[in-house]
Write a protein that holds these residues in place. Structure first.
Motif, PDB file in Angstrom:
ATOM      1  N   ILE A 138       0.851  -1.187   0.000  1.00  0.00           N
ATOM      2  CA  ILE A 138       0.000   0.000   0.000  1.00  0.00           C
ATOM      3  C   ILE A 138       0.889   1.240   0.000  1.00  0.00           C
ATOM      4  O   ILE A 138       1.795   1.348   0.819  1.00  0.00           O
ATOM      5  N   SER A 139       0.605   2.161  -0.900  1.00  0.00           N
ATOM      6  CA  SER A 139       1.334   3.434  -0.940  1.00  0.00           C
ATOM      7  C   SER A 139       0.649   4.456  -0.042  1.00  0.00           C
ATOM      8  O   SER A 139      -0.536   4.326   0.285  1.00  0.00           O
ATOM      9  N   ILE A 140       1.392   5.480   0.331  1.00  0.00           N
ATOM     10  CA  ILE A 140       0.865   6.550   1.165  1.00  0.00           C
ATOM     11  C   ILE A 140      -0.230   7.322   0.420  1.00  0.00           C
ATOM     12  O   ILE A 140      -0.172   7.477  -0.803  1.00  0.00           O
ATOM     13  N   HIS A 141      -1.237   7.757   1.165  1.00  0.00           N
ATOM     14  CA  HIS A 141      -2.332   8.598   0.663  1.00  0.00           C
ATOM     15  C   HIS A 141      -3.102   7.958  -0.489  1.00  0.00           C
ATOM     16  O   HIS A 141      -3.403   8.594  -1.491  1.00  0.00           O
ATOM     17  N   LYS A 142      -3.451   6.696  -0.304  1.00  0.00           N
ATOM     18  CA  LYS A 142      -4.293   5.973  -1.257  1.00  0.00           C
ATOM     19  C   LYS A 142      -5.607   5.605  -0.572  1.00  0.00           C
ATOM     20  O   LYS A 142      -5.643   5.316   0.624  1.00  0.00           O
ATOM     21  N   VAL A 143      -6.676   5.588  -1.341  1.00  0.00           N
ATOM     22  CA  VAL A 143      -7.986   5.211  -0.819  1.00  0.00           C
ATOM     23  C   VAL A 143      -8.027   3.692  -0.706  1.00  0.00           C
ATOM     24  O   VAL A 143      -7.673   2.982  -1.658  1.00  0.00           O
ATOM     25  N   VAL A 144      -8.456   3.194   0.469  1.00  0.00           N
ATOM     26  CA  VAL A 144      -8.443   1.754   0.712  1.00  0.00           C
ATOM     27  C   VAL A 144      -9.811   1.249   1.163  1.00  0.00           C
ATOM     28  O   VAL A 144     -10.662   2.019   1.611  1.00  0.00           O
ATOM     29  N   ARG A 145      -9.963  -0.068   1.033  1.00  0.00           N
ATOM     30  CA  ARG A 145     -11.188  -0.754   1.446  1.00  0.00           C
ATOM     31  C   ARG A 145     -10.804  -2.098   2.042  1.00  0.00           C
ATOM     32  O   ARG A 145      -9.751  -2.645   1.741  1.00  0.00           O
ATOM     33  N   PRO A 146     -11.660  -2.658   2.910  1.00  0.00           N
ATOM     34  CA  PRO A 146     -11.378  -3.977   3.480  1.00  0.00           C
ATOM     35  C   PRO A 146     -11.775  -5.084   2.511  1.00  0.00           C
ATOM     36  O   PRO A 146     -12.631  -4.891   1.639  1.00  0.00           O
ATOM     37  N   VAL A 147     -11.134  -6.228   2.686  1.00  0.00           N
ATOM     38  CA  VAL A 147     -11.545  -7.436   1.971  1.00  0.00           C
ATOM     39  C   VAL A 147     -11.930  -8.478   3.012  1.00  0.00           C
ATOM     40  O   VAL A 147     -11.745  -8.270   4.207  1.00  0.00           O
ATOM     41  N   GLY A 148     -12.474  -9.598   2.568  1.00  0.00           N
ATOM     42  CA  GLY A 148     -13.059 -10.593   3.460  1.00  0.00           C
ATOM     43  C   GLY A 148     -12.144 -11.161   4.519  1.00  0.00           C
ATOM     44  O   GLY A 148     -12.609 -11.624   5.553  1.00  0.00           O
ATOM     45  N   THR A 185     -15.508   1.626   0.957  1.00  0.00           N
ATOM     46  CA  THR A 185     -14.381   2.539   1.123  1.00  0.00           C
ATOM     47  C   THR A 185     -14.245   2.949   2.590  1.00  0.00           C
ATOM     48  O   THR A 185     -15.208   3.371   3.218  1.00  0.00           O
ATOM     49  N   LEU A 186     -13.019   2.828   3.137  1.00  0.00           N
ATOM     50  CA  LEU A 186     -12.755   3.147   4.543  1.00  0.00           C
ATOM     51  C   LEU A 186     -12.168   4.531   4.738  1.00  0.00           C
ATOM     52  O   LEU A 186     -12.566   5.272   5.616  1.00  0.00           O
ATOM     53  N   GLY A 187     -11.140   4.840   3.958  1.00  0.00           N
ATOM     54  CA  GLY A 187     -10.419   6.085   4.147  1.00  0.00           C
ATOM     55  C   GLY A 187      -9.142   6.079   3.346  1.00  0.00           C
ATOM     56  O   GLY A 187      -9.037   5.386   2.340  1.00  0.00           O
ATOM     57  N   ILE A 188      -8.129   6.821   3.843  1.00  0.00           N
ATOM     58  CA  ILE A 188      -6.889   7.029   3.106  1.00  0.00           C
ATOM     59  C   ILE A 188      -5.708   6.535   3.938  1.00  0.00           C
ATOM     60  O   ILE A 188      -5.583   6.871   5.124  1.00  0.00           O
ATOM     61  N   SER A 189      -4.831   5.769   3.293  1.00  0.00           N
ATOM     62  CA  SER A 189      -3.639   5.276   3.980  1.00  0.00           C
ATOM     63  C   SER A 189      -2.772   6.451   4.415  1.00  0.00           C
ATOM     64  O   SER A 189      -2.566   7.397   3.669  1.00  0.00           O
ATOM     65  N   TYR A 190      -2.270   6.373   5.637  1.00  0.00           N
ATOM     66  CA  TYR A 190      -1.472   7.475   6.184  1.00  0.00           C
ATOM     67  C   TYR A 190       0.017   7.288   5.922  1.00  0.00           C
ATOM     68  O   TYR A 190       0.776   8.244   5.934  1.00  0.00           O
ATOM     69  N   ILE A 191       0.422   6.046   5.699  1.00  0.00           N
ATOM     70  CA  ILE A 191       1.815   5.735   5.382  1.00  0.00           C
ATOM     71  C   ILE A 191       1.830   4.672   4.293  1.00  0.00           C
ATOM     72  O   ILE A 191       0.798   4.074   3.983  1.00  0.00           O
ATOM     73  N   SER A 192       2.989   4.418   3.737  1.00  0.00           N
ATOM     74  CA  SER A 192       3.174   3.269   2.853  1.00  0.00           C
ATOM     75  C   SER A 192       3.418   2.046   3.720  1.00  0.00           C
ATOM     76  O   SER A 192       3.987   2.157   4.813  1.00  0.00           O
ATOM     77  N   VAL A 248     -10.533  14.585   5.180  1.00  0.00           N
ATOM     78  CA  VAL A 248     -11.048  13.273   4.795  1.00  0.00           C
ATOM     79  C   VAL A 248     -12.444  13.094   5.371  1.00  0.00           C
ATOM     80  O   VAL A 248     -12.682  13.360   6.554  1.00  0.00           O
ATOM     81  N   GLY A 249     -13.348  12.648   4.526  1.00  0.00           N
ATOM     82  CA  GLY A 249     -14.710  12.365   4.921  1.00  0.00           C
ATOM     83  C   GLY A 249     -15.390  11.584   3.818  1.00  0.00           C
ATOM     84  O   GLY A 249     -15.873  12.155   2.847  1.00  0.00           O
TER      85      GLY A 249
END
Length: 119
Positions: free
Chosen positions: A16-26, A44-51, A110-111
């Motif tokens: 995962i790279s920094i500041h990317k939009v992420v989501r959970p998987v099963g 969609t959960l939010g944005i990664s804060y670090i890589s 972020v929201g």
């Protein structure tokens, strides 16, 4: 330097790279969200804060302000893009989802908002 935000720490299901939009998987890990993939709508959960490398813990900002000196936003909405990208160009197909509002050229509030399926 970052302004106040709320985050959760999750395990990266891929690199995962920094500041990317992420989501959970099963399996409880997170991967990139993508506006082209309608089946993931609402995840969609939010944005990664670090890589982070796959299997590592990564903080995910779910709400609040994040500063990044390399950003150059115009004031206004920021959307989920391709492969976790952030964009100010609204997509014309797939999913339209606001993930935050640019407050200054280098600050994003972020929201994650409800998604709209475009096709």
């Amino acid at each position: 330097v970052s302004a106040p935000y709320i985050s959760v720490s999750l395990i990266a299901g891929t690199n995962i790279s920094i500041h990317k939009v992420v989501r959970p998987v099963g399996d409880g890990t997170i991967v990139y969200a993508d506006n082209r993939h309608v089946p993931q709508v609402g995840k969609t959960l939010g944005i990664s804060y670090i890589s982070a490398l796959e299997g590592s813990v990564v903080p995910v900002v779910t709400s609040g302000e994040v500063d990044e000196p390399t950003w150059n936003w115009s004031a206004g909405e920021v959307y989920l893009g391709i492969n976790g990208g952030l964009t100010q160009t609204p997509p014309t197909s797939g999913v339209l989802q606001v993930v935050g509002v640019a407050m200054t050229p280098t600050r994003l509030c972020v929201g994650v908002q409800l998604p709209i399926i475009l096709n």
